[in-house]
Design a protein around this motif. Structure first.
Motif, PDB file in Angstrom:
ATOM      1  N   PHE A  98       0.836  -1.200   0.000  1.00  0.00           N
ATOM      2  CA  PHE A  98       0.000   0.000   0.000  1.00  0.00           C
ATOM      3  C   PHE A  98       0.875   1.257   0.000  1.00  0.00           C
ATOM      4  O   PHE A  98       0.595   2.230  -0.701  1.00  0.00           O
ATOM      5  N   ASP A  99       1.933   1.214   0.787  1.00  0.00           N
ATOM      6  CA  ASP A  99       2.843   2.361   0.839  1.00  0.00           C
ATOM      7  C   ASP A  99       3.448   2.629  -0.532  1.00  0.00           C
ATOM      8  O   ASP A  99       3.470   3.778  -1.014  1.00  0.00           O
ATOM      9  N   ASP A 100       3.905   1.581  -1.210  1.00  0.00           N
ATOM     10  CA  ASP A 100       4.486   1.747  -2.544  1.00  0.00           C
ATOM     11  C   ASP A 100       3.431   2.186  -3.556  1.00  0.00           C
ATOM     12  O   ASP A 100       3.708   2.989  -4.452  1.00  0.00           O
ATOM     13  N   GLY A 101       2.223   1.656  -3.436  1.00  0.00           N
ATOM     14  CA  GLY A 101       1.162   2.043  -4.352  1.00  0.00           C
ATOM     15  C   GLY A 101       0.781   3.505  -4.213  1.00  0.00           C
ATOM     16  O   GLY A 101       0.518   4.197  -5.209  1.00  0.00           O
ATOM     17  N   LEU A 102       0.758   3.997  -2.986  1.00  0.00           N
ATOM     18  CA  LEU A 102       0.506   5.422  -2.765  1.00  0.00           C
ATOM     19  C   LEU A 102       1.616   6.259  -3.388  1.00  0.00           C
ATOM     20  O   LEU A 102       1.361   7.272  -4.044  1.00  0.00           O
ATOM     21  N   ARG A 103       2.845   5.839  -3.176  1.00  0.00           N
ATOM     22  CA  ARG A 103       3.984   6.574  -3.719  1.00  0.00           C
ATOM     23  C   ARG A 103       3.934   6.614  -5.246  1.00  0.00           C
ATOM     24  O   ARG A 103       4.316   7.605  -5.871  1.00  0.00           O
ATOM     25  N   ALA A 104       3.438   5.528  -5.850  1.00  0.00           N
ATOM     26  CA  ALA A 104       3.365   5.451  -7.309  1.00  0.00           C
ATOM     27  C   ALA A 104       2.136   6.151  -7.881  1.00  0.00           C
ATOM     28  O   ALA A 104       1.987   6.225  -9.102  1.00  0.00           O
ATOM     29  N   LEU A 123      -9.898  -1.887   8.586  1.00  0.00           N
ATOM     30  CA  LEU A 123      -8.557  -1.844   9.172  1.00  0.00           C
ATOM     31  C   LEU A 123      -7.809  -0.583   8.756  1.00  0.00           C
ATOM     32  O   LEU A 123      -7.454   0.237   9.592  1.00  0.00           O
ATOM     33  N   LEU A 124      -7.588  -0.390   7.458  1.00  0.00           N
ATOM     34  CA  LEU A 124      -6.919   0.821   6.997  1.00  0.00           C
ATOM     35  C   LEU A 124      -7.774   2.051   7.261  1.00  0.00           C
ATOM     36  O   LEU A 124      -7.286   3.077   7.735  1.00  0.00           O
ATOM     37  N   GLY A 125      -9.063   1.941   6.949  1.00  0.00           N
ATOM     38  CA  GLY A 125      -9.950   3.071   7.174  1.00  0.00           C
ATOM     39  C   GLY A 125     -10.023   3.465   8.635  1.00  0.00           C
ATOM     40  O   GLY A 125     -10.057   4.664   8.974  1.00  0.00           O
ATOM     41  N   GLU A 126     -10.017   2.467   9.511  1.00  0.00           N
ATOM     42  CA  GLU A 126     -10.052   2.744  10.951  1.00  0.00           C
ATOM     43  C   GLU A 126      -8.804   3.507  11.379  1.00  0.00           C
ATOM     44  O   GLU A 126      -8.873   4.477  12.158  1.00  0.00           O
ATOM     45  N   ALA A 127      -7.658   3.082  10.877  1.00  0.00           N
ATOM     46  CA  ALA A 127      -6.400   3.744  11.244  1.00  0.00           C
ATOM     47  C   ALA A 127      -6.329   5.152  10.657  1.00  0.00           C
ATOM     48  O   ALA A 127      -5.847   6.088  11.312  1.00  0.00           O
ATOM     49  N   ILE A 128      -6.803   5.327   9.429  1.00  0.00           N
ATOM     50  CA  ILE A 128      -6.798   6.655   8.807  1.00  0.00           C
ATOM     51  C   ILE A 128      -7.654   7.616   9.611  1.00  0.00           C
ATOM     52  O   ILE A 128      -7.245   8.755   9.893  1.00  0.00           O
ATOM     53  N   ALA A 129      -8.854   7.184   9.998  1.00  0.00           N
ATOM     54  CA  ALA A 129      -9.746   8.041  10.785  1.00  0.00           C
ATOM     55  C   ALA A 129      -9.115   8.411  12.115  1.00  0.00           C
ATOM     56  O   ALA A 129      -9.201   9.568  12.574  1.00  0.00           O
ATOM     57  N   THR A 166       1.301  11.242   7.865  1.00  0.00           N
ATOM     58  CA  THR A 166       0.005  10.572   8.028  1.00  0.00           C
ATOM     59  C   THR A 166       0.091   9.127   7.569  1.00  0.00           C
ATOM     60  O   THR A 166      -0.372   8.206   8.253  1.00  0.00           O
ATOM     61  N   VAL A 167       0.687   8.920   6.402  1.00  0.00           N
ATOM     62  CA  VAL A 167       0.829   7.562   5.866  1.00  0.00           C
ATOM     63  C   VAL A 167       1.619   6.687   6.832  1.00  0.00           C
ATOM     64  O   VAL A 167       1.229   5.541   7.131  1.00  0.00           O
ATOM     65  N   ASN A 168       2.724   7.182   7.332  1.00  0.00           N
ATOM     66  CA  ASN A 168       3.537   6.384   8.254  1.00  0.00           C
ATOM     67  C   ASN A 168       2.793   6.081   9.542  1.00  0.00           C
ATOM     68  O   ASN A 168       2.889   4.962  10.086  1.00  0.00           O
ATOM     69  N   GLU A 169       2.059   7.067  10.071  1.00  0.00           N
ATOM     70  CA  GLU A 169       1.282   6.834  11.290  1.00  0.00           C
ATOM     71  C   GLU A 169       0.201   5.779  11.056  1.00  0.00           C
ATOM     72  O   GLU A 169      -0.058   4.934  11.916  1.00  0.00           O
ATOM     73  N   VAL A 170      -0.427   5.822   9.890  1.00  0.00           N
ATOM     74  CA  VAL A 170      -1.468   4.850   9.572  1.00  0.00           C
ATOM     75  C   VAL A 170      -0.875   3.443   9.496  1.00  0.00           C
ATOM     76  O   VAL A 170      -1.382   2.499  10.119  1.00  0.00           O
ATOM     77  N   VAL A 213      -1.505  -0.098  11.617  1.00  0.00           N
ATOM     78  CA  VAL A 213      -2.043  -1.298  10.982  1.00  0.00           C
ATOM     79  C   VAL A 213      -1.153  -2.504  11.266  1.00  0.00           C
ATOM     80  O   VAL A 213      -1.637  -3.591  11.606  1.00  0.00           O
ATOM     81  N   ILE A 214       0.155  -2.320  11.144  1.00  0.00           N
ATOM     82  CA  ILE A 214       1.081  -3.426  11.428  1.00  0.00           C
ATOM     83  C   ILE A 214       0.923  -3.895  12.865  1.00  0.00           C
ATOM     84  O   ILE A 214       0.852  -5.102  13.146  1.00  0.00           O
ATOM     85  N   THR A 215       0.868  -2.952  13.790  1.00  0.00           N
ATOM     86  CA  THR A 215       0.726  -3.317  15.200  1.00  0.00           C
ATOM     87  C   THR A 215      -0.546  -4.110  15.440  1.00  0.00           C
ATOM     88  O   THR A 215      -0.544  -5.132  16.143  1.00  0.00           O
ATOM     89  N   ARG A 216      -1.656  -3.670  14.847  1.00  0.00           N
ATOM     90  CA  ARG A 216      -2.924  -4.364  15.071  1.00  0.00           C
ATOM     91  C   ARG A 216      -2.917  -5.755  14.455  1.00  0.00           C
ATOM     92  O   ARG A 216      -3.487  -6.695  15.025  1.00  0.00           O
ATOM     93  N   LEU A 217      -2.290  -5.893  13.312  1.00  0.00           N
ATOM     94  CA  LEU A 217      -2.190  -7.219  12.701  1.00  0.00           C
ATOM     95  C   LEU A 217      -1.359  -8.154  13.570  1.00  0.00           C
ATOM     96  O   LEU A 217      -1.724  -9.326  13.783  1.00  0.00           O
ATOM     97  N   ILE A 218      -0.232  -7.666  14.071  1.00  0.00           N
ATOM     98  CA  ILE A 218       0.618  -8.497  14.928  1.00  0.00           C
ATOM     99  C   ILE A 218      -0.108  -8.854  16.221  1.00  0.00           C
ATOM    100  O   ILE A 218      -0.097 -10.012  16.672  1.00  0.00           O
ATOM    101  N   GLU A 219      -0.750  -7.870  16.829  1.00  0.00           N
ATOM    102  CA  GLU A 219      -1.486  -8.137  18.070  1.00  0.00           C
ATOM    103  C   GLU A 219      -2.561  -9.198  17.853  1.00  0.00           C
ATOM    104  O   GLU A 219      -2.773 -10.077  18.699  1.00  0.00           O
ATOM    105  N   ASP A 220      -3.241  -9.108  16.722  1.00  0.00           N
ATOM    106  CA  ASP A 220      -4.286 -10.087  16.436  1.00  0.00           C
ATOM    107  C   ASP A 220      -3.690 -11.482  16.277  1.00  0.00           C
ATOM    108  O   ASP A 220      -4.241 -12.456  16.805  1.00  0.00           O
TER     109      ASP A 220
END
Length: 401
Positions: free
Chosen positions: A220-226, A239-245, A259-263, A267-274
């Protein structure tokens, strides 16, 4: 749930002191454990270094900040260690499997894999997971006493079973391997039983799901950059929408890169926690008390919760049409596949155009072994080297931009 602190080793972790050993026996080298030595051998391998010039999604000349196979691999290793640490698994084994999981990728990512698989149709095909096993057991040549890296049984098992069991208990291929096992798996299985019918260790499962987490988020990060989509396009995704909000609410007016880095870090943290919470739940429910018990389960012990799995599927469902099947990516990868096909055909007809170490023993190889030799050579190429080789033998080489 915090995921940063280490917990004591759980009973269902692999124990380095009880590792099943190596195909070619070697003395131990304290204080490094057998799994730590595997990590070190992989990091020092030629195949690992080549990952820095192999495509993840975008080829090397599209920009310096896009992920390569190497940066992706390092990100997978970081996530795998985080999961292993939180669960009380062996971090070194999880890291070794993360570091090795993409060693078999040919140039130009899955486009190169599809091209080689088509070239080898009827001769065992080409599978990058199986090729990773081939790299560490046959192709790397660094040691006086054996080919390959002579990794531990547990690491080889995890590489072979990156996507789960390959056969039933009778040795018949299952799932994607119903029509036959990949060539590299069949060849190695004749030397060493990796118990292809069973699940791999929890550490291997942690590395496999870390792969999913890393490419879900960082693609997603690379896709945004592109410029393939915008942050607003992602705001409707679970998941992404929740973090963006959350980030937009907490940090009003924050610039886009932050903003992108914070999002994505959320997301990574929530995936790992899950994964950690769900894996502990599964282990408790199954009553597993050893690494062997993990292997004998009907399903993986490490994984997403059902709710998170649905969210993760939605993430992949967005990425496939908007990024992996994007017109720009498809056009470049179609050209890349032609490069691989051209090289395969050329070297099969002119094997002495390969370096001498690849052709000095070809007399009497036979057509199937010769085809595999050419495929091994091409699979080891970086994107840049493949294009350079193509330009040597063909009048027109695509620019891949």
């Amino acid at each position: 749930m915090a995921v940063s602190g280490a917990r004591p080793r759980v009973a269902w972790a692999c124990d380095a002191l009880e590792a099943r050993g190596r195909l070619f026996p070697e003395p131990e080298m304290p204080p490094r454990s057998p799994f730590r030595r595997d990590c070190d051998r992989i990091i020092h391998s030629t195949a690992f270094r080549r990952l820095k010039h192999k495509t993840q999604v975008f080829v090397f000349n599209e920009g310096d900040h896009y992920r390569t196979r190497l940066t992706h691999t390092l990100e997978v290793a970081q996530v795998a260690r985080s999961i292993a640490r939180a669960l009380g698994l062996d971090e070194d084994l999880a890291e070794a499997l993360a570091l090795a999981h993409d060693l078999g990728h040919p140039p130009f990512a899955h486009a190169g894999e599809r091209a080689l698989d088509a070239c080898l149709k009827g001769q065992g095909g080409f599978d990058h997971n199986a090729q990773s096993l081939r790299v560490v057991t046959r192709i790397e040549r660094r040691y006086a006493q054996f080919d390959g890296l002579n990794l531990t049984w547990e690491t080889l098992e995890g590489i072979a079973k990156h996507n789960g069991p390959l056969t039933d208990r009778q040795g018949r291929g299952i799932g994607r391997y119903r029509d036959g096992l990949p060539h590299a798996i069949r060849v190695h299985s004749a030397q060493q039983d990796l118990e292809l019918w069973s699940h791999a260790s929890a550490e291997a499962q942690a590395a496999a799901i870390a792969d999913d987490i890393a490419y879900d988020v960082h693609d997603f990060d690379d896709g945004l950059r592109a410029g393939m989509f915008t942050l607003d396009d992602l705001a409707e995704l679970p998941l992404l929408g929740e973090a963006i909000a959350e980030v937009r609410q907490r940090y009003r007016g924050l610039d886009l890169p932050r903003t992108v880095n914070e999002v994505f870090r959320r997301v990574i943290t929530r995936l790992i926690e899950d994964v950690v919470a769900e894996s502990e739940r599964r282990a408790d429910a199954a009553g597993v008390a050893s690494a062997e018990a993990v292997r004998a389960l009907d399903g993986p012990v490490v994984g997403f919760s059902p709710a998170m799995r649905e969210k993760e599927k939605a993430v992949k469902g967005f990425l496939f049409p908007r990024m992996y099947r994007h017109e720009r990516v498809n056009r470049i990868m179609a050209d890349a596949q032609q490069v691989v096909r051209d090289l395969y055909g050329h070297f099969l007809s002119h094997p002495k155009d390969m370096p001498s170490s690849w052709h000095d023993d070809i007399d009497g190889l036979g057509s199937e072994r010769m085809a595999r030799r050419v495929a091994d050579y091409i699979a080891g190429m970086t994107d840049r080297y493949a294009l350079d080789q193509h330009a040597r033998f063909f009048d027109l080489t695509p620019d891949l931009r």
